[in-house]
Scaffold this active site. Structure first.
Site, short mmCIF file in Angstrom:
data_model
loop_
_atom_site.label_atom_id
_atom_site.label_comp_id
_atom_site.label_asym_id
_atom_site.label_seq_id
_atom_site.Cartn_x
_atom_site.Cartn_y
_atom_site.Cartn_z
N ASP A 11 52.47 51.39 32.40
CA ASP A 11 51.39 52.06 31.68
C ASP A 11 52.00 52.83 30.51
O ASP A 11 52.69 53.84 30.71
CB ASP A 11 50.67 53.01 32.65
CG ASP A 11 49.53 53.78 32.02
OD1 ASP A 11 49.36 53.75 30.78
OD2 ASP A 11 48.79 54.43 32.78
N ILE A 12 51.74 52.38 29.31
CA ILE A 12 52.33 52.98 28.11
C ILE A 12 51.94 54.45 27.96
O ILE A 12 52.69 55.24 27.39
CB ILE A 12 51.96 52.16 26.86
CG1 ILE A 12 52.90 52.49 25.69
CG2 ILE A 12 50.49 52.33 26.48
CD1 ILE A 12 52.80 51.53 24.53
N ASN A 25 41.77 49.39 16.86
CA ASN A 25 40.89 48.61 16.01
C ASN A 25 40.83 49.30 14.66
O ASN A 25 41.31 50.43 14.50
CB ASN A 25 39.51 48.41 16.66
CG ASN A 25 38.80 49.72 16.92
OD1 ASN A 25 38.69 50.56 16.03
ND2 ASN A 25 38.32 49.90 18.13
N ASP A 35 43.89 50.74 23.53
CA ASP A 35 43.33 51.71 22.58
C ASP A 35 42.50 52.76 23.31
O ASP A 35 42.70 53.96 23.14
CB ASP A 35 42.47 50.96 21.55
CG ASP A 35 41.97 51.82 20.41
OD1 ASP A 35 42.53 52.91 20.18
OD2 ASP A 35 41.03 51.39 19.73
N THR A 124 47.01 40.81 21.60
CA THR A 124 47.05 39.78 22.66
C THR A 124 45.91 39.90 23.66
O THR A 124 45.80 39.08 24.57
CB THR A 124 48.39 39.83 23.42
OG1 THR A 124 48.56 41.14 23.99
CG2 THR A 124 49.55 39.50 22.50
N VAL A 126 41.66 41.19 23.51
CA VAL A 126 40.41 40.64 22.98
C VAL A 126 40.57 40.04 21.59
O VAL A 126 39.72 39.26 21.17
CB VAL A 126 39.27 41.69 22.99
CG1 VAL A 126 38.93 42.12 24.39
CG2 VAL A 126 39.59 42.87 22.12
#
Length: 174
Positions: A11-12, A25, A35, A124, A126
């Site tokens: 988990d970043i 986005n 995001d 990579t 949606v």
């Protein structure tokens, strides 16, 4: 310190880094996937900084391939570097713009003295970028940055969401 590149599954939003990259986005106002996770974990400081960037620098939205830094809010990182990846099926130059995302993020990190940087897979999810191609581009672009900046002393971590994604990255790291 030499430049290093490694792969991690996890988990970043939980990584202690100088900077984590957000596969944002163009609106910079949060969304799904990584995001949304970064915005939720980081709290309102990230959204406020992104809103300011939209007002002052990118009123039409962050262009694909560009990157900007904000404070990391409640995250255990100092900065979040937001980049708007290309939508694979509709971008006129998806490979070039994906490479530009990685390059610009590294440049922004370098400008902000961020030595420990974590990247998720950009575009990579949606945005439909094929994971094999994205892995090849990410690793080649990071290596090219290291070649151009041999004394940057950066430790870059590519953070995979799953073991299967990590294996794709490992194949291209060899």
């Amino acid at each position: 310190m030499t430049n290093t590149l490694k792969i991690l599954t996890g988990d970043i939003t939980r990584l202690v880094m100088d900077a984590i990259v957000n596969a944002a986005n163009a609106s910079l106002l949060g969304g799904g996937g990584v995001d949304g996770a970064i915005h939720r974990a980081g709290g309102p400081a990230i959204l406020e900084a992104c809103q300011r960037i939209r007002r002052e620098r990118y009123p039409e939205g962050l262009p694909s391939g560009e990157a900007v830094a904000t404070p990391a809010g409640n995250l255990p990182a100092r900065l979040v570097i937001h980049t708007a990846g290309p939508i694979h099926h509709s971008d006129p130059d998806p490979d070039g713009n994906l490479a530009r995302c990685y390059r610009r993020c590294l440049e922004v990190a370098h400008e902000n003295q961020a030595r420990r940087v974590a990247f998720p897979g950009i575009s990579t999810g949606v945005y439909g970028f094929p994971k094999e191609t994205a892995a090849r581009i990410a690793i080649a672009t990071i290596r090219a940055f290291f070649d151009a900046h041999p004394d940057a002393g950066m430790a870059v971590t590519l953070v995979a969401f799953s073991d299967a994604d990590a294996e794709i990255l490992r194949r291209h790291l060899k």
